[in-house]
Motif scaffolding. Sequence first.
Motif, PDB file in Angstrom:
ATOM      1  N   VAL A  21       0.845  -1.200   0.000  1.00  0.00           N
ATOM      2  CA  VAL A  21       0.000   0.000   0.000  1.00  0.00           C
ATOM      3  C   VAL A  21       0.882   1.254   0.000  1.00  0.00           C
ATOM      4  CG1 VAL A  21      -1.688   1.339   1.334  1.00  0.00           C
ATOM      5  CG2 VAL A  21      -1.985  -1.135   1.050  1.00  0.00           C
ATOM      6  N   ILE A  22       1.913   1.245   0.838  1.00  0.00           N
ATOM      7  CA  ILE A  22       2.842   2.389   0.865  1.00  0.00           C
ATOM      8  C   ILE A  22       3.512   2.552  -0.500  1.00  0.00           C
ATOM      9  CG2 ILE A  22       4.964   3.302   1.910  1.00  0.00           C
ATOM     10  CD1 ILE A  22       2.558   3.507   3.755  1.00  0.00           C
ATOM     11  N   LEU A  23       3.912   1.441  -1.109  1.00  0.00           N
ATOM     12  CA  LEU A  23       4.526   1.489  -2.439  1.00  0.00           C
ATOM     13  C   LEU A  23       3.570   2.104  -3.455  1.00  0.00           C
ATOM     14  CD1 LEU A  23       6.890   0.725  -4.342  1.00  0.00           C
ATOM     15  CD2 LEU A  23       5.828  -1.539  -4.552  1.00  0.00           C
ATOM     16  N   ALA A  24       2.326   1.702  -3.408  1.00  0.00           N
ATOM     17  CA  ALA A  24       1.318   2.266  -4.312  1.00  0.00           C
ATOM     18  C   ALA A  24       1.133   3.760  -4.056  1.00  0.00           C
ATOM     19  CB  ALA A  24      -0.003   1.525  -4.154  1.00  0.00           C
ATOM     20  N   ASP A  25       1.046   4.146  -2.780  1.00  0.00           N
ATOM     21  CA  ASP A  25       0.913   5.566  -2.441  1.00  0.00           C
ATOM     22  C   ASP A  25       2.100   6.366  -2.975  1.00  0.00           C
ATOM     23  OD1 ASP A  25      -1.442   4.999  -1.088  1.00  0.00           O
ATOM     24  OD2 ASP A  25      -0.594   5.288   0.917  1.00  0.00           O
ATOM     25  N   GLU A  26       3.301   5.802  -2.821  1.00  0.00           N
ATOM     26  CA  GLU A  26       4.508   6.489  -3.301  1.00  0.00           C
ATOM     27  C   GLU A  26       4.459   6.673  -4.819  1.00  0.00           C
ATOM     28  OE1 GLU A  26       6.700   7.827  -1.321  1.00  0.00           O
ATOM     29  OE2 GLU A  26       6.519   6.706   0.550  1.00  0.00           O
ATOM     30  N   LEU A  81       0.671  -0.529 -12.915  1.00  0.00           N
ATOM     31  CA  LEU A  81      -0.127   0.659 -12.609  1.00  0.00           C
ATOM     32  C   LEU A  81      -1.502   0.256 -12.091  1.00  0.00           C
ATOM     33  CD1 LEU A  81       0.834   2.896 -15.654  1.00  0.00           C
ATOM     34  CD2 LEU A  81       1.764   2.950 -13.333  1.00  0.00           C
ATOM     35  N   LYS A  82      -2.070  -0.791 -12.661  1.00  0.00           N
ATOM     36  CA  LYS A  82      -3.372  -1.281 -12.201  1.00  0.00           C
ATOM     37  C   LYS A  82      -3.308  -1.665 -10.725  1.00  0.00           C
ATOM     38  CE  LYS A  82      -6.904  -4.738 -13.001  1.00  0.00           C
ATOM     39  NZ  LYS A  82      -7.333  -5.916 -13.720  1.00  0.00           N
ATOM     40  N   SER A  83      -2.270  -2.393 -10.325  1.00  0.00           N
ATOM     41  CA  SER A  83      -2.165  -2.790  -8.923  1.00  0.00           C
ATOM     42  C   SER A  83      -1.958  -1.579  -8.016  1.00  0.00           C
ATOM     43  CB  SER A  83      -1.069  -3.836  -8.713  1.00  0.00           C
ATOM     44  OG  SER A  83       0.209  -3.311  -9.022  1.00  0.00           O
ATOM     45  N   PHE A  84      -1.190  -0.610  -8.478  1.00  0.00           N
ATOM     46  CA  PHE A  84      -0.982   0.593  -7.664  1.00  0.00           C
ATOM     47  C   PHE A  84      -2.302   1.339  -7.451  1.00  0.00           C
ATOM     48  CE2 PHE A  84       3.510   0.601  -9.537  1.00  0.00           C
ATOM     49  CZ  PHE A  84       3.993  -0.183  -8.506  1.00  0.00           C
ATOM     50  N   LEU A  85      -3.092   1.461  -8.507  1.00  0.00           N
ATOM     51  CA  LEU A  85      -4.379   2.151  -8.383  1.00  0.00           C
ATOM     52  C   LEU A  85      -5.353   1.389  -7.492  1.00  0.00           C
ATOM     53  CD1 LEU A  85      -4.834   3.500 -12.012  1.00  0.00           C
ATOM     54  CD2 LEU A  85      -4.371   4.833  -9.933  1.00  0.00           C
ATOM     55  N   GLU A  86      -5.255   0.071  -7.478  1.00  0.00           N
ATOM     56  CA  GLU A  86      -6.115  -0.729  -6.601  1.00  0.00           C
ATOM     57  C   GLU A  86      -5.679  -0.640  -5.148  1.00  0.00           C
ATOM     58  OE1 GLU A  86      -5.799  -4.607  -8.371  1.00  0.00           O
ATOM     59  OE2 GLU A  86      -7.242  -4.139  -9.962  1.00  0.00           O
ATOM     60  N   THR A  88      -3.616   1.908  -3.644  1.00  0.00           N
ATOM     61  CA  THR A  88      -3.348   3.222  -3.062  1.00  0.00           C
ATOM     62  C   THR A  88      -4.494   3.733  -2.201  1.00  0.00           C
ATOM     63  OG1 THR A  88      -2.547   5.460  -3.512  1.00  0.00           O
ATOM     64  CG2 THR A  88      -4.220   4.581  -5.022  1.00  0.00           C
ATOM     65  N   ARG A  89      -4.136   4.537  -1.222  1.00  0.00           N
ATOM     66  CA  ARG A  89      -5.122   5.250  -0.406  1.00  0.00           C
ATOM     67  C   ARG A  89      -5.293   6.675  -0.922  1.00  0.00           C
ATOM     68  NH1 ARG A  89      -3.610   6.843   3.886  1.00  0.00           N
ATOM     69  NH2 ARG A  89      -1.475   6.985   3.236  1.00  0.00           N
ATOM     70  N   LEU A  90      -4.402   7.094  -1.834  1.00  0.00           N
ATOM     71  CA  LEU A  90      -4.432   8.447  -2.385  1.00  0.00           C
ATOM     72  C   LEU A  90      -5.290   8.470  -3.640  1.00  0.00           C
ATOM     73  CD1 LEU A  90      -0.619   9.298  -2.106  1.00  0.00           C
ATOM     74  CD2 LEU A  90      -2.419   9.657  -0.398  1.00  0.00           C
ATOM     75  N   THR A  91      -5.598   9.661  -4.085  1.00  0.00           N
ATOM     76  CA  THR A  91      -6.321   9.808  -5.346  1.00  0.00           C
ATOM     77  C   THR A  91      -5.378  10.429  -6.367  1.00  0.00           C
ATOM     78  OG1 THR A  91      -8.192  10.810  -6.476  1.00  0.00           O
ATOM     79  CG2 THR A  91      -7.283  12.058  -4.643  1.00  0.00           C
ATOM     80  N   GLU A  92      -5.504   9.998  -7.593  1.00  0.00           N
ATOM     81  CA  GLU A  92      -4.686  10.619  -8.636  1.00  0.00           C
ATOM     82  C   GLU A  92      -5.385  11.816  -9.253  1.00  0.00           C
ATOM     83  OE1 GLU A  92      -3.797   8.142 -11.969  1.00  0.00           O
ATOM     84  OE2 GLU A  92      -5.866   7.573 -12.277  1.00  0.00           O
ATOM     85  N   ALA A  93      -6.610  12.063  -8.838  1.00  0.00           N
ATOM     86  CA  ALA A  93      -7.365  13.199  -9.360  1.00  0.00           C
ATOM     87  C   ALA A  93      -6.668  14.500  -8.980  1.00  0.00           C
ATOM     88  CB  ALA A  93      -8.785  13.187  -8.810  1.00  0.00           C
ATOM     89  N   LYS A  94      -6.662  15.436  -9.904  1.00  0.00           N
ATOM     90  CA  LYS A  94      -6.043  16.738  -9.675  1.00  0.00           C
ATOM     91  C   LYS A  94      -7.121  17.749  -9.327  1.00  0.00           C
ATOM     92  CE  LYS A  94      -3.505  20.324 -12.106  1.00  0.00           C
ATOM     93  NZ  LYS A  94      -4.489  21.316 -11.709  1.00  0.00           N
ATOM     94  N   GLU A  95      -6.889  18.460  -8.258  1.00  0.00           N
ATOM     95  CA  GLU A  95      -7.791  19.529  -7.839  1.00  0.00           C
ATOM     96  C   GLU A  95      -7.121  20.864  -8.169  1.00  0.00           C
ATOM     97  OE1 GLU A  95     -10.804  18.908  -6.323  1.00  0.00           O
ATOM     98  OE2 GLU A  95     -10.425  16.757  -6.487  1.00  0.00           O
ATOM     99  N   GLY A  96      -7.885  21.864  -8.447  1.00  0.00           N
ATOM    100  CA  GLY A  96      -7.326  23.199  -8.619  1.00  0.00           C
ATOM    101  C   GLY A  96      -6.721  23.463  -9.980  1.00  0.00           C
ATOM    102  N   LEU A 107      -0.039  18.150  -2.920  1.00  0.00           N
ATOM    103  CA  LEU A 107       1.098  17.287  -2.615  1.00  0.00           C
ATOM    104  C   LEU A 107       1.377  17.245  -1.117  1.00  0.00           C
ATOM    105  CD1 LEU A 107       3.451  18.300  -5.572  1.00  0.00           C
ATOM    106  CD2 LEU A 107       2.050  16.224  -5.362  1.00  0.00           C
ATOM    107  N   LYS A 108       1.238  18.371  -0.454  1.00  0.00           N
ATOM    108  CA  LYS A 108       1.439  18.432   0.993  1.00  0.00           C
ATOM    109  C   LYS A 108       0.460  17.505   1.707  1.00  0.00           C
ATOM    110  CE  LYS A 108      -0.428  21.646   3.562  1.00  0.00           C
ATOM    111  NZ  LYS A 108      -1.195  20.847   4.522  1.00  0.00           N
ATOM    112  N   ALA A 109      -0.785  17.533   1.297  1.00  0.00           N
ATOM    113  CA  ALA A 109      -1.806  16.671   1.906  1.00  0.00           C
ATOM    114  C   ALA A 109      -1.470  15.196   1.705  1.00  0.00           C
ATOM    115  CB  ALA A 109      -3.182  16.993   1.319  1.00  0.00           C
ATOM    116  N   ASP A 110      -0.941  14.844   0.543  1.00  0.00           N
ATOM    117  CA  ASP A 110      -0.574  13.451   0.284  1.00  0.00           C
ATOM    118  C   ASP A 110       0.624  13.026   1.137  1.00  0.00           C
ATOM    119  OD1 ASP A 110      -2.655  13.161  -1.502  1.00  0.00           O
ATOM    120  OD2 ASP A 110      -1.393  13.357  -3.285  1.00  0.00           O
TER     121      ASP A 110
END
Length: 156
Positions: A21-26, A81-86, A88-96, A107-110
């Motif tokens: 999970v940490i690897l995916a988040d990274e 990439l599929k496994s990382f997206l499954e 991860t606890r983070l979102t790849e969506a971009k805000e702002g 990035l700070k929040a992540d």
Amino acid sequence: MKTSIGIKEEARQRIAEFLSVILADEHILYTKTRNAHWNVEGSDFHAMHLFFEEQYGELEGVIDEIAERIRQIGHYAPGTLKSFLELTRLTEAKEGKNDSTSYIKELKADHESIIIHIRENIEWIEDANDNGTADFLIAIMQGHEKQAWMLRAHLK
């Protein structure tokens, strides 16, 4: 060949799952930081372009170390990439917008999310007799604390 390092298999399995999970988040954070590097706009473009490059460079090394730690405890690291997206606890969506402030806040929040997640799990990893992984994760957490601090400093 069987991994015999003084940690029970079920504990190594649980730790490998946590590290995955940490690897995916990274990986997600790395990709978001590269995106910021490529797409930041504004009067501070050059400085922020270089700043984000430095940050994703550090993350790249962390990614490799985490995958290798998973292997050291006798398990296979996720590598798609599929496994990382499954995982991860983070979102790849971009805000702002594509300005530095928007990227920095995201990035700070992540980084802070990863810090908290590691901190909340260190104790059970130590209790599983895996001080090597606990120590490793503390160093990873300290790196994220430094990067989060640098991002926060830009928001003052």
